[in-house]
Scaffold this motif. Structure first.
Motif, short mmCIF file in Angstrom:
data_model
loop_
_atom_site.label_atom_id
_atom_site.label_comp_id
_atom_site.label_asym_id
_atom_site.label_seq_id
_atom_site.Cartn_x
_atom_site.Cartn_y
_atom_site.Cartn_z
N UNK A 84 -32.97 -32.55 17.68
CA UNK A 84 -33.87 -33.70 17.79
C UNK A 84 -35.30 -33.23 17.97
N UNK A 85 -35.49 -32.23 18.80
CA UNK A 85 -36.83 -31.69 19.03
C UNK A 85 -37.40 -31.06 17.76
N UNK A 86 -36.61 -30.24 17.08
CA UNK A 86 -37.08 -29.59 15.85
C UNK A 86 -37.41 -30.62 14.77
N UNK A 87 -36.54 -31.60 14.60
CA UNK A 87 -36.75 -32.61 13.58
C UNK A 87 -38.02 -33.40 13.86
N UNK A 88 -38.21 -33.80 15.10
CA UNK A 88 -39.40 -34.58 15.46
C UNK A 88 -40.66 -33.80 15.15
N UNK A 89 -40.69 -32.56 15.56
CA UNK A 89 -41.87 -31.71 15.33
C UNK A 89 -42.12 -31.52 13.83
N UNK A 90 -41.07 -31.26 13.08
CA UNK A 90 -41.19 -31.06 11.64
C UNK A 90 -41.70 -32.34 10.96
N UNK A 91 -41.11 -33.46 11.29
CA UNK A 91 -41.51 -34.72 10.65
C UNK A 91 -42.95 -35.09 10.96
N UNK A 92 -43.36 -34.90 12.19
CA UNK A 92 -44.76 -35.17 12.56
C UNK A 92 -45.68 -34.23 11.78
#
Length: 178
Positions: A84-92
């Motif tokens: 969840x953390x990696x995805x959020x950072x990547x998407x932002x």
């Protein structure tokens, strides 16, 4: 409005690194399941396919004596939290709308109960779809993470799904106007 496409996500070096670790074939199959389920249940197909594609990017490789240790993984894994953390950072980083990035990250966080203490969890529709899409592609012993797919075919499948998502969102926009 789409801020970031599935292809944008898929080709990013960070996504590639973690998708290859957790299984590209599984990620793509799960994204297709999520698309179908999102259509059926009236959930945003863009958010569903992105969350499904990225749902396992938090995996850590649990090895003992040079071999995958599925039992160690089942007992100690918290991949949904890290994912969840990696995805959020990547998407932002890619320019996704912050609210979309948050919804996708939450769906990834809640796609499995494996790390949660026993409790009854009420998932929102997007979160439930990602859990169901993942389960639809699971194989015993975690073998779904080790299916192989050619890089060119993987990209082709992601682009095809991207096209389906784009057409569906355009149809929904037109339906709103009419």
């Amino acid at each position: 409005m789409r801020y970031v496409t599935l292809t944008d996500v898929f080709v990013h070096p960070i996504a590639q690194k973690y998708l290859k670790r957790s299984g590209v074939a599984h990620a793509i199959a799960t994204a297709y399941h999520a698309y179908r389920l999102a259509l059926k249940h009236g959930v945003n197909v863009d958010l569903a396919t992105k969350a499904a594609l990225l749902h396992d990017i938090g995996h850590y490789e649990w090895y003992s004596n040079g071999k995958w240790d599925y039992e160690q993984y089942k007992q100690n894994d918290i991949h949904a939290i890290k994912g969840a953390e990696r995805a959020h950072k990547l998407l932002i980083r890619l320019g996704e709308h912050p609210q979309n990035a948050k919804e996708i990250a939450l769906a990834i966080l809640l796609h499995t109960d494996s790390y949660l203490p026993e409790c009854e969890l009420k998932r929102k529709p997007l979160q439930a779809i990602i859990k169901l899409a993942d389960e639809a592609d699971e194989e015993p012993g975690g073998r779904h993470h080790y299916r192989k797919i050619d890089d060119a075919l993987a990209l082709k499948k992601v682009k095809q799904l991207d096209e389906l998502v784009g057409k569906q969102l355009e149809q929904e926009r037109l339906d709103e106007i009419i």
